[in-house]
Design a protein around this motif. Structure first.
Motif, short mmCIF file in Angstrom:
data_model
loop_
_atom_site.label_atom_id
_atom_site.label_comp_id
_atom_site.label_asym_id
_atom_site.label_seq_id
_atom_site.Cartn_x
_atom_site.Cartn_y
_atom_site.Cartn_z
N CYS A 34 0.83 -1.20 0.00
CA CYS A 34 0.00 0.00 0.00
C CYS A 34 0.87 1.26 0.00
N LEU A 35 1.85 1.30 0.89
CA LEU A 35 2.73 2.47 0.97
C LEU A 35 3.51 2.67 -0.33
N ARG A 36 3.93 1.58 -0.94
CA ARG A 36 4.67 1.68 -2.20
C ARG A 36 3.78 2.24 -3.31
N ALA B 5 -1.33 5.84 10.18
CA ALA B 5 -0.54 6.93 10.73
C ALA B 5 0.59 7.32 9.78
N THR B 6 1.24 6.32 9.21
CA THR B 6 2.33 6.58 8.25
C THR B 6 1.79 7.24 6.99
N VAL B 7 0.65 6.76 6.52
CA VAL B 7 0.03 7.34 5.33
C VAL B 7 -0.27 8.82 5.54
N LYS B 8 -0.83 9.14 6.68
CA LYS B 8 -1.17 10.54 6.96
C LYS B 8 0.07 11.41 7.11
N GLN B 9 1.14 10.82 7.61
CA GLN B 9 2.38 11.56 7.74
C GLN B 9 2.96 11.87 6.37
N ARG B 10 2.91 10.91 5.46
CA ARG B 10 3.50 11.09 4.13
C ARG B 10 2.57 11.80 3.16
N HIS B 11 1.27 11.60 3.33
CA HIS B 11 0.29 12.18 2.40
C HIS B 11 -0.82 12.85 3.21
#
Length: 230
Positions: free
Chosen positions: A63-65, A91-97
């Motif tokens: 997903c992140l990729r 949480a990571t998704v919101k941090q990056r996007h």
């Protein structure tokens, strides 16, 4: 029960969600991340149709990729992934996007209270609330696209977990520094205190939270909804 008469309503809801996404300034592309393959297929076909689906995966890493490869406007994921943890993923998704809207579908009989309290999850819908007539998923998507947060009916009634312990305003400042990846020296510069004082504050914070190290303190704070990744 006979739901045949409700089928046109479901089609209308799908059309409304498609139009709402296309009408925003967000990229008109939907990402799906669901650990169960049949569930993934069901939502790939039924949620927005193939046209807007830019990502259909079963694990967090994929997903992140995919999200890094091309911009998406909406991420819909289940609370169970083939690989990875949905709380960390979102949480990571919101941090990056930061602009990406995140909807989580809760399939577990008992939901993790930390997921219910996660401020970065724009919409949280229990699968049992997604009946033909409820329109819960549509409500979550429209609320998220409109800049609001949504929790479906059964999610609103979950008990709130007890806080870790009483944290001081200074403790929160230290937590925010840890969340930003700062060292004690960098935290000292931000707060305009000495490095030794910053180190003492960090040590006290870990003791107050009962955490062994900085990483554990961050995970505990995320699960309690005390901070959010930026």
């Amino acid at each position: 029960m006979d739901f045949t008469a409700d089928l046109p309503v479901v089609q209308i809801r799908r059309a409304v969600m498609r139009r709402a996404l296309i009408a925003t300034d967000l990229p008109p592309r939907v990402a799906l991340a669901m650990g169960d393959e049949p569930l993934l297929l069901r939502y790939t076909v039924g949620l927005f149709g193939y046209g807007l689906i830019g990502c259909a995966v079963t694990d967090a890493e994929s997903c992140l990729r995919r999200l890094a490869e091309q911009p998406h406007g909406l991420l819909v994921c289940s609370d169970s992934l083939e690989g990875g943890d949905v709380l960390s993923l979102t949480a990571t998704v919101k941090q990056r996007h930061p602009q990406l809207k995140v909807i989580v579908i809760g399939t577990a009989p008992v939901q993790d209270p930390a997921l219910v309290r996660a401020a970065w999850v724009d919409g949280l819908v229990a699968e049992r609330d997604m009946t033909f007539r409820s329109g819960a998923l549509q409500a979550a998507v429209l609320a998220a696209l409109g800049g609001h947060h949504f929790r479906s009916a059964s999610m609103r009634d979950l008990p709130v977990p007890a806080p870790i312990s009483e944290l001081s305003p200074r403790d929160y400042e230290i937590l925010e520094g840890l969340a930003d990846g700062l060292t004690d020296r960098e935290i000292a510069e931000r707060l305009m205190i000495s490095p030794s004082t910053a180190k003492s504050y960090t040590k006290r914070l870990l003791q107050n939270m009962g955490a062994r190290n900085r990483l554990q303190a961050l995970v505990m704070a995320l699960r309690q909804g005390l901070i959010r990744l930026r």
